[in-house]
Design an enzyme around this catalytic site. Structure first.
Site, PDB file in Angstrom:
ATOM      1  N   PRO A  27      -7.467  -1.514  -6.712  1.00  0.00           N
ATOM      2  CA  PRO A  27      -6.631  -1.119  -7.850  1.00  0.00           C
ATOM      3  C   PRO A  27      -5.514  -2.129  -8.097  1.00  0.00           C
ATOM      4  CG  PRO A  27      -6.184   0.254  -5.917  1.00  0.00           C
ATOM      5  CD  PRO A  27      -7.378  -0.573  -5.591  1.00  0.00           C
ATOM      6  N   THR A  29      -2.390  -2.877 -10.974  1.00  0.00           N
ATOM      7  CA  THR A  29      -1.630  -2.544 -12.177  1.00  0.00           C
ATOM      8  C   THR A  29      -1.380  -3.794 -13.014  1.00  0.00           C
ATOM      9  OG1 THR A  29      -0.598  -0.634 -11.154  1.00  0.00           O
ATOM     10  CG2 THR A  29       0.614  -1.676 -12.947  1.00  0.00           C
ATOM     11  N   GLN A 105      -7.781   5.478 -10.270  1.00  0.00           N
ATOM     12  CA  GLN A 105      -6.693   5.755  -9.321  1.00  0.00           C
ATOM     13  C   GLN A 105      -5.596   6.537 -10.042  1.00  0.00           C
ATOM     14  OE1 GLN A 105      -3.703   2.928  -7.757  1.00  0.00           O
ATOM     15  NE2 GLN A 105      -4.608   3.304  -5.748  1.00  0.00           N
ATOM     16  N   GLY A 182      -2.029   7.417  -2.293  1.00  0.00           N
ATOM     17  CA  GLY A 182      -1.154   7.948  -1.252  1.00  0.00           C
ATOM     18  C   GLY A 182      -0.460   6.834  -0.486  1.00  0.00           C
ATOM     19  N   TYR A 186       4.750   4.729  -2.986  1.00  0.00           N
ATOM     20  CA  TYR A 186       4.924   5.632  -4.137  1.00  0.00           C
ATOM     21  C   TYR A 186       5.064   7.087  -3.639  1.00  0.00           C
ATOM     22  CZ  TYR A 186       3.869   1.364  -6.560  1.00  0.00           C
ATOM     23  OH  TYR A 186       3.943   0.064  -7.006  1.00  0.00           O
ATOM     24  N   GLY A 305      -7.273  -5.871   2.104  1.00  0.00           N
ATOM     25  CA  GLY A 305      -6.178  -6.689   2.610  1.00  0.00           C
ATOM     26  C   GLY A 305      -6.631  -8.069   3.028  1.00  0.00           C
ATOM     27  N   GLY A 327      -8.440  -7.558  -3.963  1.00  0.00           N
ATOM     28  CA  GLY A 327      -7.428  -7.557  -5.010  1.00  0.00           C
ATOM     29  C   GLY A 327      -7.332  -8.937  -5.634  1.00  0.00           C
ATOM     30  N   ARG A 328      -6.448  -9.761  -5.074  1.00  0.00           N
ATOM     31  CA  ARG A 328      -6.226 -11.094  -5.651  1.00  0.00           C
ATOM     32  C   ARG A 328      -7.499 -11.931  -5.656  1.00  0.00           C
ATOM     33  NH1 ARG A 328      -1.634 -12.094  -1.564  1.00  0.00           N
ATOM     34  NH2 ARG A 328      -3.191 -10.832  -0.472  1.00  0.00           N
TER      35      ARG A 328
HETATM   36  C1  FMN Z   1      -1.034  -7.434  -9.602  1.00  0.00           C
HETATM   37  C2  FMN Z   1      -1.283  -6.381  -8.566  1.00  0.00           C
HETATM   38  C3  FMN Z   1      -1.218  -5.054  -8.931  1.00  0.00           C
HETATM   39  C4  FMN Z   1      -1.462  -4.037  -7.982  1.00  0.00           C
HETATM   40  N1  FMN Z   1      -1.462  -2.726  -8.384  1.00  0.00           N
HETATM   41  C5  FMN Z   1      -1.868  -1.752  -7.519  1.00  0.00           C
HETATM   42  C6  FMN Z   1      -2.093  -0.413  -7.964  1.00  0.00           C
HETATM   43  O1  FMN Z   1      -1.977  -0.070  -9.147  1.00  0.00           O
HETATM   44  N2  FMN Z   1      -2.478   0.497  -7.034  1.00  0.00           N
HETATM   45  C7  FMN Z   1      -2.662   0.167  -5.719  1.00  0.00           C
HETATM   46  O2  FMN Z   1      -3.016   1.029  -4.903  1.00  0.00           O
HETATM   47  N3  FMN Z   1      -2.488  -1.112  -5.291  1.00  0.00           N
HETATM   48  C8  FMN Z   1      -2.124  -2.070  -6.159  1.00  0.00           C
HETATM   49  N4  FMN Z   1      -2.032  -3.377  -5.737  1.00  0.00           N
HETATM   50  C9  FMN Z   1      -2.382  -3.721  -4.348  1.00  0.00           C
HETATM   51  C10 FMN Z   1      -3.835  -4.183  -4.274  1.00  0.00           C
HETATM   52  O3  FMN Z   1      -4.733  -3.119  -4.530  1.00  0.00           O
HETATM   53  C11 FMN Z   1      -4.155  -4.761  -2.892  1.00  0.00           C
HETATM   54  O4  FMN Z   1      -3.864  -3.773  -1.930  1.00  0.00           O
HETATM   55  C12 FMN Z   1      -3.358  -6.013  -2.555  1.00  0.00           C
HETATM   56  O5  FMN Z   1      -3.453  -6.966  -3.595  1.00  0.00           O
HETATM   57  C13 FMN Z   1      -3.861  -6.627  -1.245  1.00  0.00           C
HETATM   58  O6  FMN Z   1      -5.242  -6.932  -1.350  1.00  0.00           O
HETATM   59  P1  FMN Z   1      -5.731  -8.463  -1.536  1.00  0.00           P
HETATM   60  O7  FMN Z   1      -5.242  -9.191  -0.319  1.00  0.00           O
HETATM   61  O8  FMN Z   1      -7.222  -8.393  -1.624  1.00  0.00           O
HETATM   62  O9  FMN Z   1      -5.082  -8.983  -2.783  1.00  0.00           O
HETATM   63  C14 FMN Z   1      -1.764  -4.395  -6.656  1.00  0.00           C
HETATM   64  C15 FMN Z   1      -1.821  -5.742  -6.296  1.00  0.00           C
HETATM   65  C16 FMN Z   1      -1.613  -6.733  -7.240  1.00  0.00           C
HETATM   66  C17 FMN Z   1      -1.741  -8.176  -6.832  1.00  0.00           C
END
Ligand code: FMN
Length: 366
Positions: A27, A29, A105, A182, A186, A305, A327-328
């Site tokens: 997820p 945002t 979500q 959760g 937040y 992660g 994510g990224r």
């Molecule tokens: C731009 C951005 C927005 C995010 N928004 C949310 C969100 O809406 N809900 C959530 O649970 N995590 C959010 N995260 C966290 C990501 O889901 C993820 O946990 C985090 O980027 C680490 O994973 P990665 O190392 O694969 O990037 C966001 C992360 C980024 C970079």
């Protein structure tokens, strides 16, 4: 065709839902809805790219759940009314068009709201000013305000609103499942966290008390969507405003948290850590994913992660994860599954993508 990493490309299951592979978009945002929280055509094109790129599951950005205190950011999408929920439907269709499944979500900001068009001020388990500062790339500035402590009625109302938003996501949005946010600091995580929940009533105290709102939310969502629809919950130690936080109860806390959530009837637990493979507590020992696997038997585990390296992703499947969320790595490689299965190079994440505001950029909707 998949070669070096066949298990990443094998089907996975969350509850009754079969995913074409183990690869999910985490997820994220991106504040690209209308001011009223209605999803946009830009969002449709952005989300479609992940499915077209081979991801088996797309978990949307957190959507707010009511027209009261849940909205977290300006231009955040909502699932608080029929118009917002219906607005998700073309996005879900676009995700389905390439074979991926779509999970919504659902989120309540609590004390971390920095842009709410419905109400002034913030609410939280206790009147504790959040650590850290508001996020600039979501149009925030300076310290978070001190929230007002929620009444018992407000807590019950939020529990019901999570259920209502979940029902709207399924009925009007067409989603395949819902994920309760959760994690990450937040509202529900504010209840779970010892230093933001100073309550002495049934919603506070020990881990069971502090987790009880999440448990009631899980039950409310289950009741709203029925037995057949997958329901998940995201859990973390770190927070957007307190990155290094660790559960003071360590493994005993993890046992209680994961065990209780499993009993509450969730189909999956989405565990997010900065580096998912690292020991959850201290210098050695199990990762949080493997503890979730151990203490939540029968529940699917999504790991997140820093898992954009396919070797790491594979390692986490071995550690007990059923699904890997990126994510990224997905932002810089919306076609990560196709690239990895085709032995193509991966792009590294460019922070400029989220600057100065984290909204969806033109280059992401081609
Ligand atoms: C731009 C951005 C927005 C995010 N928004 C949310 C969100 O809406 N809900 C959530 O649970 N995590 C959010 N995260 C966290 C990501 O889901 C993820 O946990 C985090 O980027 C680490 O994973 P990665 O190392 O694969 O990037 C966001 C992360 C980024 C970079």
């Amino acid at each position: 065709m998949p070669n070096e990493y066949p298990s990443l490309f094998s089907p996975a299951k969350i509850g009754n839902l079969t995913l074409p592979n183990t690869l999910a978009v985490a997820p994220m945002t991106r504040v690209t809805a209308t001011q009223e929280g209605v999803p946009t055509e830009t969002m449709r094109r952005y989300y479609e790219r992940f499915s077209r790129g081979g991801f088996g599951l797309v978990i949307t950005e957190g959507s707010f759940i009511d027209e009261k205190f849940s909205q977290t950011y300006a231009y955040q999408p909502g699932l608080a009314n029929v118009e917002q929920a219906t607005g998700w439907s073309p996005i879900v269709d676009a995700i389905h068009a390439y074979g991926a499944r779509a999970v919504a979500q659902i989120q309540h900001a609590g004390a971390l709201s920095q842009g709410n068009r419905y109400r002034d001020g913030t609410i939280a388990p206790s009147a504790v000013q959040p650590r850290g500062e508001q996020m600039n790339f979501y149009r925030g500035e300076g310290p978070y305000p001190t929230p007002r402590q929620m009444s018992d009625e407000e807590i019950i109302d939020v529990i019901n609103s999570f259920g209502r938003a979940a029902a709207l996501a399924i009925k009007n949005g067409g989603f395949d499942g819902v994920e309760i946010h959760g994690a990450n600091g937040y509202l529900l995580d504010q209840f779970l966290t010892d230093y933001t929940n100073l309550r002495h009533d049934r919603w506070g105290g020990n881990v069971e008390g502090r987790l009880s709102v999440s448990v009631e939310v899980a039950k409310s969502v289950r009741c709203a969507v029925g037995e057949q629809t997958p329901v998940g919950i995201r859990i973390s130690q770190g927070k957007v405003n307190d990155f290094m936080h660790r559960w003071s109860e360590t493994e005993a806390g993890a046992e209680l948290i994961f065990g209780t959530l499993a009993q509450a009837g969730v189909d999956y637990i989405h565990v997010t850590e900065f580096e998912a493979w690292k020991p959850a507590f201290g210098e050695e020992g199990h990762s949080l994913v493997s503890l979730a696997r151990k203490y939540a038997p029968g529940v699917a585990i999504i790991a997140n992660g820093n898992l954009h390296d396919p070797v790491r992703a594979l390692e986490m499947l071995g550690d007990g994860a059923d699904v890997i969320a990126l994510g990224r790595g997905a932002l810089s490689n919306p076609d990560w599954p196709h690239r990895v299965s085709g032995d193509m190079a991966l792009s590294t994440f460019d922070r400029d993508l989220l600057a100065p505001i984290a909204d969806i950029k033109a280059a992401e909707v081609v």
